[in-house]
Scaffold this motif. Structure first.
Motif, mmCIF file in Angstrom:
data_model
loop_
_atom_site.group_PDB
_atom_site.id
_atom_site.type_symbol
_atom_site.label_atom_id
_atom_site.label_comp_id
_atom_site.label_asym_id
_atom_site.label_seq_id
_atom_site.Cartn_x
_atom_site.Cartn_y
_atom_site.Cartn_z
ATOM 1 N N ALA A 3 34.323 32.904 36.915
ATOM 2 C CA ALA A 3 34.133 34.298 37.324
ATOM 3 C C ALA A 3 33.294 34.390 38.594
ATOM 4 C CB ALA A 3 33.466 35.089 36.201
ATOM 5 N N ALA A 4 32.272 33.557 38.705
ATOM 6 C CA ALA A 4 31.422 33.575 39.900
ATOM 7 C C ALA A 4 32.226 33.187 41.133
ATOM 8 C CB ALA A 4 30.246 32.629 39.719
ATOM 9 N N ALA A 5 33.117 32.208 40.968
ATOM 10 C CA ALA A 5 33.966 31.785 42.084
ATOM 11 C C ALA A 5 34.927 32.894 42.475
ATOM 12 C CB ALA A 5 34.733 30.522 41.715
ATOM 13 N N ARG A 6 35.447 33.614 41.482
ATOM 14 C CA ARG A 6 36.350 34.729 41.779
ATOM 15 C C ARG A 6 35.609 35.824 42.537
ATOM 16 N NH1 ARG A 6 38.252 33.497 36.492
ATOM 17 N NH2 ARG A 6 37.042 35.185 35.538
ATOM 18 N N THR A 7 34.382 36.104 42.110
ATOM 19 C CA THR A 7 33.581 37.121 42.782
ATOM 20 C C THR A 7 33.333 36.748 44.237
ATOM 21 O OG1 THR A 7 32.474 37.727 40.712
ATOM 22 C CG2 THR A 7 31.391 38.370 42.759
ATOM 23 N N THR A 8 32.939 35.500 44.453
ATOM 24 C CA THR A 8 32.675 35.022 45.815
ATOM 25 C C THR A 8 33.938 35.101 46.669
ATOM 26 O OG1 THR A 8 30.953 33.521 45.012
ATOM 27 C CG2 THR A 8 31.878 33.079 47.196
ATOM 28 N N ALA A 9 35.067 34.706 46.083
ATOM 29 C CA ALA A 9 36.331 34.736 46.821
ATOM 30 C C ALA A 9 36.728 36.169 47.167
ATOM 31 C CB ALA A 9 37.426 34.063 45.997
ATOM 32 N N LEU A 10 36.528 37.080 46.239
ATOM 33 C CA LEU A 10 36.859 38.484 46.492
ATOM 34 C C LEU A 10 35.994 39.051 47.616
ATOM 35 C CD1 LEU A 10 37.300 39.791 42.844
ATOM 36 C CD2 LEU A 10 39.068 39.743 44.606
ATOM 37 N N GLU A 17 40.217 46.898 54.408
ATOM 38 C CA GLU A 17 39.738 48.167 54.929
ATOM 39 C C GLU A 17 40.379 49.310 54.150
ATOM 40 O OE1 GLU A 17 40.696 48.303 59.045
ATOM 41 O OE2 GLU A 17 39.275 46.726 59.642
ATOM 42 N N GLY A 18 39.721 50.460 54.178
ATOM 43 C CA GLY A 18 40.287 51.648 53.536
ATOM 44 C C GLY A 18 40.523 51.475 52.050
ATOM 45 N N ASP A 19 41.736 51.840 51.599
ATOM 46 C CA ASP A 19 42.084 51.759 50.186
ATOM 47 C C ASP A 19 41.967 50.324 49.669
ATOM 48 O OD1 ASP A 19 42.654 54.360 50.672
ATOM 49 O OD2 ASP A 19 44.758 54.278 50.104
ATOM 50 N N SER A 20 42.323 49.369 50.505
ATOM 51 C CA SER A 20 42.272 47.966 50.090
ATOM 52 C C SER A 20 40.843 47.539 49.782
ATOM 53 C CB SER A 20 42.865 47.066 51.186
ATOM 54 O OG SER A 20 44.227 47.363 51.391
ATOM 55 N N ALA A 21 39.898 48.032 50.568
ATOM 56 C CA ALA A 21 38.495 47.695 50.344
ATOM 57 C C ALA A 21 38.020 48.228 48.994
ATOM 58 C CB ALA A 21 37.626 48.258 51.466
ATOM 59 N N ALA A 73 26.411 47.447 42.335
ATOM 60 C CA ALA A 73 26.456 47.688 43.780
ATOM 61 C C ALA A 73 27.892 47.896 44.247
ATOM 62 C CB ALA A 73 25.818 46.517 44.523
ATOM 63 N N ALA A 74 28.813 47.113 43.700
ATOM 64 C CA ALA A 74 30.221 47.249 44.084
ATOM 65 C C ALA A 74 30.768 48.603 43.663
ATOM 66 C CB ALA A 74 31.041 46.121 43.461
ATOM 67 N N LEU A 75 30.436 49.026 42.447
ATOM 68 C CA LEU A 75 30.928 50.312 41.950
ATOM 69 C C LEU A 75 30.299 51.483 42.710
ATOM 70 C CD1 LEU A 75 30.893 49.601 38.106
ATOM 71 C CD2 LEU A 75 32.908 49.850 39.569
ATOM 72 N N GLU A 76 29.020 51.380 42.990
ATOM 73 C CA GLU A 76 28.344 52.453 43.718
ATOM 74 C C GLU A 76 28.914 52.594 45.129
ATOM 75 O OE1 GLU A 76 24.258 51.347 43.464
ATOM 76 O OE2 GLU A 76 23.923 52.404 41.562
ATOM 77 N N LYS A 77 29.317 51.478 45.711
ATOM 78 C CA LYS A 77 29.905 51.513 47.048
ATOM 79 C C LYS A 77 31.198 52.313 47.043
ATOM 80 C CE LYS A 77 31.631 48.476 50.718
ATOM 81 N NZ LYS A 77 31.852 47.069 51.130
ATOM 82 N N VAL A 78 32.028 52.075 46.027
ATOM 83 C CA VAL A 78 33.301 52.807 45.934
ATOM 84 C C VAL A 78 33.042 54.279 45.606
ATOM 85 C CG1 VAL A 78 35.500 52.995 44.725
ATOM 86 C CG2 VAL A 78 34.534 50.744 45.207
ATOM 87 N N ALA A 79 32.149 54.534 44.662
ATOM 88 C CA ALA A 79 31.867 55.913 44.238
ATOM 89 C C ALA A 79 31.343 56.763 45.386
ATOM 90 C CB ALA A 79 30.868 55.907 43.087
#
Length: 212
Positions: free
Chosen positions: A72-79, A85-89, A107-113
């Motif tokens: 999971a940590a590797a997936r997070t780093t890769a992501l 950009e935009g919707d893809s981000a 932090a990731a969720l707050e960024k999108v929200a």
């Protein structure tokens, strides 16, 4: 009479031909320009479609590669390394939040929200996930945060209603929670799984599911 008439017809035809050539010499460039514009426009449109398709394929490949890691940590780093950009981000951030935990996920969720340029679908999902995290604030805070998500037509309205009911239980408002859950049982947008959870919670709270 036939010869003079034939002569007149030939002269008339010549005059018409001369006029046509004159018009073509004077205005022919307009027709040529119109053809160039039409052909050029079609070519640009096809190029844009091909470019957008190529970008989507590249983005999809990058996501698949990132999610192919076993850890999971590797997936997070890769992501985090996926260019978007935009919707893809927003999509990348939501996937990252699903793989991470604690402060990284928050932090990731707050960024999108907080991204007003992101589609409502993604922003509402981020808010919903934030309220479902541990240490998401008091029950009253969560209810206040979720209320806007219950507006008619909101993409996650019924799920927000369910989370509000859970928060109401935590706040000691069992009757309000049961009433909300009963409404979910009759809601056409509620899935069978959600209705089953609502029925179970109503029973746990000492109520009787309507129609049961």
């Amino acid at each position: 009479m036939s010869n003079p008439e034939s002569f007149i017809d030939e002269v008339t035809e010549e005059v018409r031909r001369d006029r046509l050539f004159a018009l073509m010499r004077r205005y022919g460039w307009i027709a040529i320009l119109a053809v160039v514009v039409l052909v050029g426009g079609a070519a640009v449109n096809e190029w844009r479609k091909a470019s957008a398709r190529a970008q989507a394929e590249t983005f999809g490949d990058a996501i698949l590669t990132a999610m192919s890691h076993d850890d999971a940590a590797a997936r997070t780093t890769a992501l985090q390394g996926v260019a978007a950009e935009g919707d893809s981000a927003a999509i990348v951030a939501l996937l990252e939040a699903g793989e991470a935990d604690g402060d990284t996920a928050r932090a990731a969720l707050e960024k999108v929200a907080a991204d007003t340029t992101a589609p409502t679908l993604y922003r509402d999902l981020a808010v919903l996930k934030l309220t479902m995290m541990t240490d998401a604030g008091t029950a009253e805070d969560r209810i206040a945060t979720l209320e806007p998500l219950t507006a008619a037509g909101a993409p996650f309205r019924v799920l927000a209603e369910e989370q509000i009911a859970i928060a109401e239980v935590e706040a000691g408002q069992a009757e309000a929670a049961i009433s909300r859950l009963q409404q979910l049982l009759a809601d056409d947008e509620a899935s069978q799984a959600l209705r089953r959870r609502a029925s179970q919670l109503i029973v746990a709270l000492g109520g009787t599911p309507e129609g049961a």
